[in-house]
Design an enzyme around this catalytic site. Structure first.
Site, PDB file in Angstrom:
ATOM      1  CB  ILE A 190      -0.974   0.037   1.191  1.00 26.72           C
ATOM      2  CG1 ILE A 190      -0.239  -0.259   2.498  1.00 26.72           C
ATOM      3  CG2 ILE A 190      -2.123  -0.922   0.997  1.00 26.72           C
ATOM      4  CD1 ILE A 190      -1.102  -0.059   3.728  1.00 26.72           C
ATOM      5  N   GLY A 191       2.155   1.083  -0.025  1.00 28.11           N
ATOM      6  CA  GLY A 191       2.998   2.271  -0.051  1.00 28.11           C
ATOM      7  C   GLY A 191       4.468   1.909  -0.060  1.00 28.11           C
ATOM      8  N   GLY A 239      11.423   1.501   3.058  1.00 25.97           N
ATOM      9  CA  GLY A 239      10.838   0.196   2.824  1.00 25.97           C
ATOM     10  C   GLY A 239       9.432   0.308   2.271  1.00 25.97           C
ATOM     11  CE  LYS A 266       9.027   1.917   7.630  1.00 24.54           C
ATOM     12  NZ  LYS A 266       9.257   3.009   8.561  1.00 24.54           N
ATOM     13  CG  ASP A 319      11.125  12.558   7.462  1.00 22.74           C
ATOM     14  OD1 ASP A 319      10.804  13.655   6.958  1.00 22.74           O
ATOM     15  OD2 ASP A 319      11.195  11.505   6.813  1.00 22.74           O
TER      16      ASP A 319
END
Ligand SMILES: *[C@@H]1O[C@H](CO)[C@@H](O)[C@H](O)[C@H]1NC(C)=O
Ligand SMILES: *[C@@H]1O[C@H](CO)[C@@H](O)[C@H](O)[C@H]1NC(C)=O
Ligand SMILES: *[C@@H]1O[C@H](CO)[C@@H](O)[C@H](O)[C@H]1NC(C)=O
Ligand SMILES: *[C@@H]1O[C@H](CO)[C@@H](O)[C@H](O)[C@H]1NC(C)=O
Ligand SMILES: *[C@@H]1O[C@H](CO)[C@@H](O)[C@H](O)[C@H]1NC(C)=O
Ligand SMILES: *[C@@H]1O[C@H](CO)[C@@H](O)[C@H](O)[C@H]1NC(C)=O
Ligand SMILES: *[C@@H]1O[C@H](CO)[C@@H](O)[C@H](O)[C@H]1NC(C)=O
Ligand SMILES: *[C@@H]1O[C@H](CO)[C@@H](O)[C@H](O)[C@H]1NC(C)=O
Ligand SMILES: *[C@@H]1O[C@H](CO)[C@@H](O)[C@H](O)[C@H]1NC(C)=O
Ligand SMILES: *[C@@H]1O[C@H](CO)[C@@H](O)[C@H](O)[C@H]1NC(C)=O
Ligand SMILES: *[C@@H]1O[C@H](CO)[C@@H](O)[C@H](O)[C@H]1NC(C)=O
Ligand SMILES: *[C@@H]1O[C@H](CO)[C@@H](O)[C@H](O)[C@H]1NC(C)=O
Length: 807
Positions: free
Chosen positions: A524-525, A530, A546, A645
């Site tokens: 999904i991403g 990663g 993830k 971040d």
């Protein structure tokens, strides 16, 4: 010999040719007796198909289909190409898997005796009905039998006891009645037995005690009566035991204390009486213990303090008395998984617990839901609750509590019902009286007394005290340094491999299976560190996995960021920080398991239609939530955690559009005694300007990124050049209303004031000089204070005016 070898083949060709002819002529009923076992299997399957009322997905189950094939081999293997059928090299059927294949009908006309090589029969999730035929007992090679989620009724056949090679037997979610046959005790190889959600009556047969390989035993939601046989205590390999929602009586057998591998024990909603045996405290791997709605009496055993993995403890709706043992809240060091420090849900409601709430409950640093309602608890609520920042909901109603409620969001934002029916609670929460000045004075007074007492003690034994203090500080420092070294060693171990068993429900295999070994269709991403996969576990729960990119040429970078993330995440718990359920760290495979966020990234929502759903009230809550989480990371964690971040790509939204900070790959623990210089990390457009000339990682960098993010939420897009424009005279007359996201109608009333407060805070956060930015605690408090910033009409407010306001 040669003759015998040849004949089956030629006979086979003949029989198929004949069969096809007969089928062509539509005279299937008079098909000749099959001459090979393979043909018999084909015929048995076709006969069953013919008897089914619905089989729309079984088109491939046809001998016509292969009539074009020229070679004998492919004809011979024809059944093997049918949907759901798997064969061995000899062409014999070994597996029938028709999971969710839209089948309706009975099993009676499936001739089980034809399938002497069958190892797996999986007919789960269809609309099959009728009784399970006794001749199923002829499938003596069967390893897996799954008839779950169908409409079978009638009794379980005693012949099940003949399937001695079974390792998994699933019959859950049917309408099976009658008793559990004691013959089930013959299935000595069973590992996984699930017969829950049926209409079974009778008792739990003690012969179950012979199934010593069992790891999973689900009998819940039936009408089983009698007591829990003490023989269950022989099932030493059991990991999950669910007996809930039945009519069980008697006491909990102390022999359950032998099941030391148990992670899940459900006995709730039965008529179990007597006290909870202290032996339950020996189940050191227990993650989820649910005993509510029984007739349990007596005390909560002090041995429960040993349940160091416990995440959920539900004991509500019983008749437990006595006080809550203070041992339940021990474990003072949040870093180590101390006693009960992992507890997330504690429900002791509807009992007869008395005395005061022990202040040690404040040590439950991961607690999210606490329900102490409907007891006889009295006295003051210990202020130690103020330190549980993970707390989401509380219910302390129907007790005899009094005094000030703790200054904790969960208490202050609790609905009145959760605080009502007490002796005299007061404080800053809906429906409560503010505390009397007298009661506050009392508190002050007693504090003053204490201070005076300490001063007196000090002056009497000043020197001794100072000496003692030095010694204590010396040992404390020594312990601290030792502590850090041990931790680092553990983190650096190359072959670290670990799964954090959330609820005992997530296992490594589950993840691999749910993502089909990280198949791209579940992705999904993809990010710098990663890829993220959506994984629906066998329990139906959805999680986000993830997976970090595999190591290349032994690069230590990923490993380092992985360890950073684990370290940061295991230490923090906050309602606006994404929850970590588990992790795995290994050379080939490194991944995290997180709670799944329905609405995905904030960046995604803002860039599409979803932006309308994210109205001004929701946007304010998003900014406020992130500010709260950053304040927690910077000011309540020791050492503080800098995210490094913060950007709209790293903020996720749940189904309610509440925000969670994610992605700690770059986060870095600020150690007060170490230099914080490191390589540049962050997202372009969010990085504080000072990082261009210094590499020093400070909380101020997060503050800056937060400011940019807050602008993005207000504007619906990245502020871009606006940030620089503000510093020039040309920027003086920019109206706030003009920079706001034009897809929404302008805010009004209280909402307008909230939008203004976000703008004020955002402007202060993006100041070029790091020292003149506010800290996150200030920001978070400002956003919660509902202060009125200006009385000017909303339409005419300029950014410049807001920039001049001192927050
Ligand atoms: C199933 O088999 C029974 C005999 O065992 C037979 O009477 C019945 O007609 C068969 N049903 C179907 C639908 O073929
Ligand atoms: C033959 O089998 C294939 C799948 O192997 C199926 O898609 C097709 O519909 C079948 N054809 C007939 C005529 O049954
Ligand atoms: C078999 O051949 C017929 C015509 O020759 C064709 O229509 C059909 O699709 C073929 N079936 C298979 C499964 O190849
Ligand atoms: C039958 O099919 C299996 C795979 O399903 C294959 O391994 C085997 O070689 C086939 N046998 C023959 C005789 O073609
Ligand atoms: C069963 O198949 C249907 C489509 O035929 C699908 O919508 C459904 O989600 C499937 N159920 C399960 C449990 O896989
Ligand atoms: C099961 O085995 C018993 C012998 O243990 C035998 O009498 C019985 O017929 C078998 N039942 C079935 C259905 O095979
Ligand atoms: C039956 O098949 C389904 C789908 O492949 C699978 O999820 C389930 O685990 C299988 N049952 C057993 C007992 O293995
Ligand atoms: C199960 O027990 C409940 C409560 O005694 C009863 O109401 C219900 O009828 C029972 N159901 C069956 C199928 O025995
Ligand atoms: C286990 O099986 C043995 C025979 O194999 C039997 O004697 C014993 O009673 C059984 N025990 C239980 C608890 O069922
Ligand atoms: C099982 O538990 C009982 C009661 O707690 C105890 O007496 C017994 O020694 C235990 N057995 C084993 C093998 O641990
Ligand atoms: C607490 O427990 C009581 C009784 O068990 C229940 O009615 C109430 O809804 C629970 N409160 C919360 C917040 O879940
Ligand atoms: C608050 O004041 C009232 C009288 O004004 C008194 O009756 C009550 O006990 C006080 N409450 C507390 C908690 O001190």
């Amino acid at each position: 010999m040669a003759e015998r070898k040849k004949s089956p083949l030629s006979l086979l060709v003949l029989s198929f040719a004949l069969l096809q002819l007969l089928l062509f002529l539509n005279v299937r009923a008079v098909a000749p007796a099959p001459v090979t076992r393979e043909a018999a299997e084909a015929q048995a399957l076709l006969a069953w198909k013919a008897s089914l009322e619905s089989h729309s997905l079984l088109n491939s189950w046809s001998l016509h289909n292969n009539s074009n094939a020229t070679s004998t081999e492919s004809k011979r293997n024809s059944t093997c190409n049918w949907l759901g059928i798997t064969c061995n090299v000899a062409g014999r059927v070994t597996r029938i898997n028709l999971f969710n294949a839209s089948l309706r009908g009975k099993l009676d006309n499936l001739s089980f005796s034809s399938f002497s090589k069958l190892t797996i029969l999986n007919l789960s999730s269809n609309a099959l009905y009728g009784t399970i035929p006794a001749h199923i007992g002829t499938l003596t090679q069967l390893n897996i039998l799954d008839l779950s989620v169908n409409k079978f009724f009638g009794h379980l056949p005693l012949s099940l006891g003949n399937l001695t090679k079974l390792t998994s037997l699933y019959i859950y979610e049917n309408s099976i009645s009658g008793t559990i046959p004691q013959e089930i005790g013959y299935l000595k190889n069973l590992v996984d037995l699930r017969i829950s959600f049926n209409l079974l009556t009778g008792t739990v047969p003690p012969t179950l005690g012979n199934l010593t390989k069992l790891t999973t035993l689900f009998i819940h939601t039936n009408n089983i009566s009698g007591s829990i046989p003490q023989e269950i205590g022989y099932l030493k390999n059991l990991i999950k035991l669910e007996l809930s929602s039945n009519l069980l009586t008697g006491t909990i057998p102390p022999t359950l204390g032998n099941l030391t591998k148990l992670t899940t024990l459900y006995i709730h909603e039965n008529n179990i009486y007597g006290s909870i045996p202290q032996e339950i405290g020996y189940l050191k791997n227990l993650v989820d213990l649910e005993l509510p709605t029984n007739l349990l009496t007596g005390m909560i055993p002090a041995e429960f303090r040993k349940l160091s993995q416990l995440g959920v403890l539900h004991l509500s709706s019983n008749r437990l008395a006595g006080k809550i043992p203070k041992e339940m809240g021990s474990g003072s060091i949040p870093l180590q998984i101390g006693a009960l420090a992992t507890l997330r849900n504690l429900d002791l409601s509807q009992n007869s617990l008395s005395k005061e709430i022990p202040s040690q409950l404040g040590n439950l640093k991961m607690l999210e839901n606490l329900n102490l309602s409907h007891n006889m608890l009295s006295g003051l609520i210990p202020p130690s609750f103020e330190e549980i920042s993970s707390l989401i909901s509380i219910d302390i109603s129907y007790n005899s509590l009094e005094g000030n409620i703790p200054k904790n969001k969960a208490f202050q934002e609790a609905p009145f019902e959760a605080l009502s029916h007490n002796r005299g609670l007061c404080g800053n929460a809906s429906g409560l009286q503010p505390c009397n000045s007298t009661s506050i004075d009392k508190g002050h007074l007693s504090k003053v007394h204490k201070v005076v007492a300490i001063i007196i003690a000090l002056s009497i034994s000043g020197t001794i005290f100072i000496l003692l203090a030095c010694i204590v500080i010396f040992f404390f420092m020594k312990r601290r340094t030792k502590h850090t070294t041990i931790e680092l060693q553990e983190m650096n171990k190359g072959d670290l491999f670990s799964i954090w068993n959330y609820d005992g429900r997530i296992v490594y295999d589950d993840i691999i299976q749910a993502t089909k070994n990280f198949d791209s269709k579940y992705c999904i991403g993809v990010g710098g560190y990663g890829s993220v996969y959506r994984a629906e576990l066998s329990t139906g729960q959805v999680v986000a996995v993830k997976r970090l990119h595999p190591l290349e040429g032994g690069s230590a970078h990923d490993k380092k960021s992985f360890n950073n993330e684990i370290k940061a995440l295991t230490e923090i718990r906050h309602r606006n920080i994404v929850k970590l359920y588990g992790f795995c760290s290994h050379e080939q495979c490194m991944f995290f398991i997180f709670e799944y966020m329905d609405k995905g990234k904030l960046a995604g929502i803002l860039s599409c239609e979803g932006a309308l759903e994210l109205d001004w009230i929701k946007r304010f809550n998003v900014v406020k939530g992130i500010a709260g989480a950053l304040s927690y990371m910077h000011h309540d964690c020791s050492p503080p955690i800098v995210h490094r971040d913060i950007s709209s790509n790293n903020i996720l939204l749940d189904s309610e559009l509440d925000a969670r900070i994610s992605d700690f790959g770059t986060s870095r623990l600020i150690k007060p005694d170490s230099s914080n210089w490191s390589s540049l990390a962050g997202t372009y457009g969010y990085i504080a300007p000072e990082l261009a000339y210094t590499m020093e990682v400070t909380e101020q960098c997060d503050v800056y990124s937060f400011g940019v993010l807050a602008f993005k939420v207000l504007m619906g897009k990245h502020p871009g050049d606006l940030i620089h424009t503000l510093h020039f005279p040309t920027g003086e007359n920019i109206l706030l209303k003009d920079v706001l996201d034009q897809r929404l109608s302008p805010p009004s009333g209280q909402t307008a004031n909230e939008v203004i407060s976000v703008a004020v805070v955002a402007l202060a956060c993006i100041r070029a000089n790091p020292q003149s930015r506010p800290n996150m605690r200030n920001v978070s408090q400002k956003l919660s204070s509902q202060r009125l910033y200006t009385s000017e009409p909303f339409q005419t407010i300029t950014l410049c005016q807001l920039n001049d306001l001192d927050i």
